[in-house]
Design an enzyme around this catalytic site. Structure first.
Site, PDB file in Angstrom:
ATOM      1  N   CYS A  74      19.326  22.049  23.620  1.00 41.85           N
ATOM      2  CA  CYS A  74      20.699  21.539  23.554  1.00 41.85           C
ATOM      3  C   CYS A  74      21.351  21.499  24.930  1.00 41.85           C
ATOM      4  O   CYS A  74      21.929  20.490  25.331  1.00 41.85           O
ATOM      5  CB  CYS A  74      21.537  22.383  22.602  1.00 41.85           C
ATOM      6  SG  CYS A  74      23.254  21.852  22.490  1.00 41.85           S
ATOM      7  N   CYS A  79      21.817  17.917  23.601  1.00 48.76           N
ATOM      8  CA  CYS A  79      23.213  17.567  23.319  1.00 48.76           C
ATOM      9  C   CYS A  79      24.072  17.421  24.568  1.00 48.76           C
ATOM     10  O   CYS A  79      24.791  16.429  24.723  1.00 48.76           O
ATOM     11  CB  CYS A  79      23.845  18.640  22.429  1.00 48.76           C
ATOM     12  SG  CYS A  79      22.762  19.334  21.168  1.00 48.76           S
ATOM     13  N   LYS A  82      22.910  14.619  27.169  1.00 45.87           N
ATOM     14  CA  LYS A  82      23.063  13.340  26.469  1.00 45.87           C
ATOM     15  C   LYS A  82      24.526  12.937  26.391  1.00 45.87           C
ATOM     16  O   LYS A  82      24.877  11.781  26.658  1.00 45.87           O
ATOM     17  CB  LYS A  82      22.478  13.453  25.064  1.00 45.87           C
ATOM     18  CG  LYS A  82      22.740  12.241  24.175  1.00 45.87           C
ATOM     19  CD  LYS A  82      22.515  12.582  22.718  1.00 45.87           C
ATOM     20  CE  LYS A  82      23.597  13.502  22.184  1.00 45.87           C
ATOM     21  NZ  LYS A  82      23.361  13.899  20.780  1.00 45.87           N
ATOM     22  N   GLY A 147       6.088  33.753  25.585  1.00 51.65           N
ATOM     23  CA  GLY A 147       5.875  34.805  24.609  1.00 51.65           C
ATOM     24  C   GLY A 147       4.969  34.363  23.476  1.00 51.65           C
ATOM     25  O   GLY A 147       4.995  33.202  23.059  1.00 51.65           O
ATOM     26  N   GLY A 211      12.339   3.672  17.309  1.00 53.99           N
ATOM     27  CA  GLY A 211      12.882   4.717  16.447  1.00 53.99           C
ATOM     28  C   GLY A 211      14.210   4.290  15.866  1.00 53.99           C
ATOM     29  O   GLY A 211      14.939   3.499  16.473  1.00 53.99           O
ATOM     30  N   TYR A 214      19.055   9.189  15.213  1.00 57.22           N
ATOM     31  CA  TYR A 214      20.230   9.295  16.082  1.00 57.22           C
ATOM     32  C   TYR A 214      19.865   9.283  17.556  1.00 57.22           C
ATOM     33  O   TYR A 214      20.588   8.713  18.381  1.00 57.22           O
ATOM     34  CB  TYR A 214      21.065  10.522  15.716  1.00 57.22           C
ATOM     35  CG  TYR A 214      20.431  11.860  15.975  1.00 57.22           C
ATOM     36  CD1 TYR A 214      20.656  12.523  17.177  1.00 57.22           C
ATOM     37  CD2 TYR A 214      19.633  12.475  15.028  1.00 57.22           C
ATOM     38  CE1 TYR A 214      20.087  13.758  17.429  1.00 57.22           C
ATOM     39  CE2 TYR A 214      19.067  13.715  15.269  1.00 57.22           C
ATOM     40  CZ  TYR A 214      19.290  14.347  16.471  1.00 57.22           C
ATOM     41  OH  TYR A 214      18.728  15.576  16.718  1.00 57.22           O
ATOM     42  N   GLU A 218      21.399   6.483  20.112  1.00 60.65           N
ATOM     43  CA  GLU A 218      22.213   7.025  21.211  1.00 60.65           C
ATOM     44  C   GLU A 218      21.702   6.543  22.560  1.00 60.65           C
ATOM     45  O   GLU A 218      22.487   6.106  23.416  1.00 60.65           O
ATOM     46  CB  GLU A 218      22.220   8.556  21.139  1.00 60.65           C
ATOM     47  CG  GLU A 218      23.087   9.076  19.993  1.00 60.65           C
ATOM     48  CD  GLU A 218      22.930  10.560  19.758  1.00 60.65           C
ATOM     49  OE1 GLU A 218      23.742  11.114  18.997  1.00 60.65           O
ATOM     50  OE2 GLU A 218      21.996  11.179  20.321  1.00 60.65           O
ATOM     51  N   HIS A 457      50.962   9.383  13.099  1.00 59.15           N
ATOM     52  CA  HIS A 457      51.066   7.941  13.336  1.00 59.15           C
ATOM     53  C   HIS A 457      51.466   7.656  14.784  1.00 59.15           C
ATOM     54  O   HIS A 457      52.315   8.360  15.345  1.00 59.15           O
ATOM     55  CB  HIS A 457      52.120   7.348  12.388  1.00 59.15           C
ATOM     56  CG  HIS A 457      52.256   5.867  12.508  1.00 59.15           C
ATOM     57  ND1 HIS A 457      51.345   5.001  11.944  1.00 59.15           N
ATOM     58  CD2 HIS A 457      53.179   5.105  13.157  1.00 59.15           C
ATOM     59  CE1 HIS A 457      51.720   3.759  12.219  1.00 59.15           C
ATOM     60  NE2 HIS A 457      52.826   3.797  12.964  1.00 59.15           N
ATOM     61  N   GLU A 462      45.068   8.953  10.183  1.00 58.16           N
ATOM     62  CA  GLU A 462      46.003   8.849   9.062  1.00 58.16           C
ATOM     63  C   GLU A 462      45.444   7.984   7.934  1.00 58.16           C
ATOM     64  O   GLU A 462      45.929   8.056   6.793  1.00 58.16           O
ATOM     65  CB  GLU A 462      47.346   8.299   9.525  1.00 58.16           C
ATOM     66  CG  GLU A 462      47.324   6.862   9.999  1.00 58.16           C
ATOM     67  CD  GLU A 462      48.698   6.381  10.468  1.00 58.16           C
ATOM     68  OE1 GLU A 462      49.673   6.676   9.780  1.00 58.16           O
ATOM     69  OE2 GLU A 462      48.755   5.725  11.521  1.00 58.16           O
TER      70      GLU A 462
END
Length: 484
Positions: A74, A79, A82, A147, A211, A214, A218, A457, A462
């Protein structure tokens, strides 16, 4: 080995049994993977009094089996970077729209890819250091290296110099995330994944994206917003499979409106290196030439090198770690959270699972993760945000008739700029209960409560509290009738 999942009472009994057999361990908890979920679990467990160790691969923007970085996908190659590129790409359209708002833009406006890329790298380095400080401030011991689990209570860390050190832990948490995969298409080595797309040395003037998820839409939006010619190939009739069909159709129209060439029900058959770039042959035999080809065709759990099968940890066919509602594997001392478990692969979900883990194991409060009404967003341009059930899912799961309220309109900003791009807002309501099936509220707000709310508004928000007329009623178990 048969898999045994534990109830609340059994969790407490297991904890009591562990306390009764006092064994000395180097750590109460050792975490493999210092991404969002791993760092959260380590910190929160330490805050509950646990002695915690965590290991992560050395930092690099492009991941591999031997490089990664604290912060994980991320922060380093997902994220955050990007979204930075999405912000950069949005200015392309904003500059076009600005003219009708009185801004006189004379001459050419150039885009400097290298400058934005450096700013992006500076930011992820800053965040990488912040995550390290968060661990240090929580007294979590960080080890740089790979690990692997060598026993129910033992982790082996291969350090940068190749030496291996073993640590024992009362509990082990797997938080290694996932990694991008490429389909086995001839010439696939010429293509890149989202990792490389975030760190390209040169800006691609001609881009092909394979693909329909998302990540695909994007990056198509990012490159197109920065001025590239973009062709998007996907297998279905519409992109974003699994999202509401009506919203998918609008996203497709908006992508085309921004100048992205869509190729539905089309895949790629072969990639060939040429002097002019990469020649791409589609599944329909069409030929294209691109500077870059992005494969955004899914991700797989990053578990291959953890030695899990040798230890007896059960995996599913995709390589994801099987866990119960508490994120515990079939080995009582080994747990897993995040994309490595392939549940809902979103950063906030990994954070939730990590928090529940820390509460369960070290906080004295057995806690199950709640996956209902998880909101998500697709940062195409313009973006899409959803929560709850799609119309198609609502029809399948509802016990009665469904009421669909929609509001499609030209946003105020576009009326001045002249951009032909619609906004669609949608509420799906169970007629029996008057509760929104796709309303972003855990409190179970009713449609009547939405109607009684005074809106802000002028704003698009709204619209959610002014939808009075039913767009369509869907009879119990009838097929959805969307206005595509």
């Amino acid at each position: 080995m048969a898999r045994k999942m534990l109830s609340d009472g059994e969790l407490n009994n297991a904890a009591a049994a562990e306390e009764a057999t006092e064994t000395h361990y180097d750590f109460d908890l050792f975490v493999i993977g210092a991404g969002s979920g791993g760092v959260r679990a380590a910190r929160f467990s330490a805050n509950n009094g646990a002695k915690v160790g965590i290991c992560e691969l050395p930092f690099h923007p492009i991941s591999s089996e031997e490089i990664g970085g604290v912060g994980g996908t991320c922060v380093i190659r997902g994220c955050v970077p990007k979204k930075i590129l999405v912000y950069g790409a949005t200015y392309g359209g904003e500059l076009e729209d600005a003219r009708n708002y009185g801004w006189e833009i004379n001459g050419n406006v150039d885009f400097n890819w290298k400058k934005l890329l450096q700013k992006k790298t500076d930011e992820i380095l800053r965040l990488n250091n912040i995550y390290k400080r968060l661990l240090a401030n929580a007294a979590v011991k960080l080890y740089e290296g790979e690990g692997r689990i060598v026993g129910p209570n033992e982790v082996e860390v291969r350090q940068i110099d190749g030496t291996k050190i073993s640590y024992t832990a009362k509990h082990i948490l797997i938080a290694t995330g996932s990694r991008a995969q490429k389909p086995n298409i001839p010439g696939h080595e010429l293509a890149i994944t989202s990792d490389e797309a975030l760190s390209l040395e040169d800006f691609p003037k001609r881009a092909i994206v394979l693909g329909g998820g998302y990540i695909a839409v994007e990056f198509a939006s990012i490159w197109r917003g920065m001025g590239a010619t973009v062709d998007l190939f996907f297998r279905k009739e519409l992109p974003l499979r699994g999202f509401d069909d009506e919203m998918r159709a609008l996203v497709a129209r908006n992508l085309e409106g921004r100048g992205i060439n869509l190729h539905p029900q089309t895949s790629l058959a072969e990639l060939i290196k040429t002097d002019d770039g990469i020649k791409v042959i589609s599944s329909h035999g069409e030929e294209f030439v691109a500077d870059v080809v992005l494969f955004a065709t899914g991700r797989i759990p990053n578990t291959k090198r953890l030695n899990l099968e040798a230890v007896g940890v059960e995996l599913d066919q995709a390589g994801a770690v099987k866990v119960d509602e508490y994120s515990r594997t079939n080995i009582p001392s080994i747990w897993a959270v995040g994309d490595a478990t392939n549940r809902i692969n979103l950063t906030p979900v990994a954070l939730m699972e990590a928090t529940c883990f820390a509460n369960t194991v070290f906080g004295g409060k057995p806690t199950k993760a709640d996956y209902t009404n998880v909101a998500c967003a697709v940062f195409c341009i313009p973006p899409l945000a959803v929560v709850g059930l799609s119309e198609e899912e609502a029809v399948e799961k509802a016990a009665g008739d469904i009421l669909v309220f929609t509001s499609g309109f030209n946003p105020m900003k576009n009326t001045i700029s002249g951009r032909q791009e619609k906004t669609l807002m949608k509420l799906i309501v169970d007629e029996k209960t008057d509760k929104g099936i796709a309303i972003a509220l855990k409190c179970g707000a009713t449609k009547a409560q939405f109607d009684s709310t005074v809106g802000i508004h002028p704003s698009s928000a709204e619209e959610f509290v002014t939808m009075r007329t039913v767009t369509r009623r869907i009879a119990y178990k009838a097929k959805p009738q969307t206005s595509l």
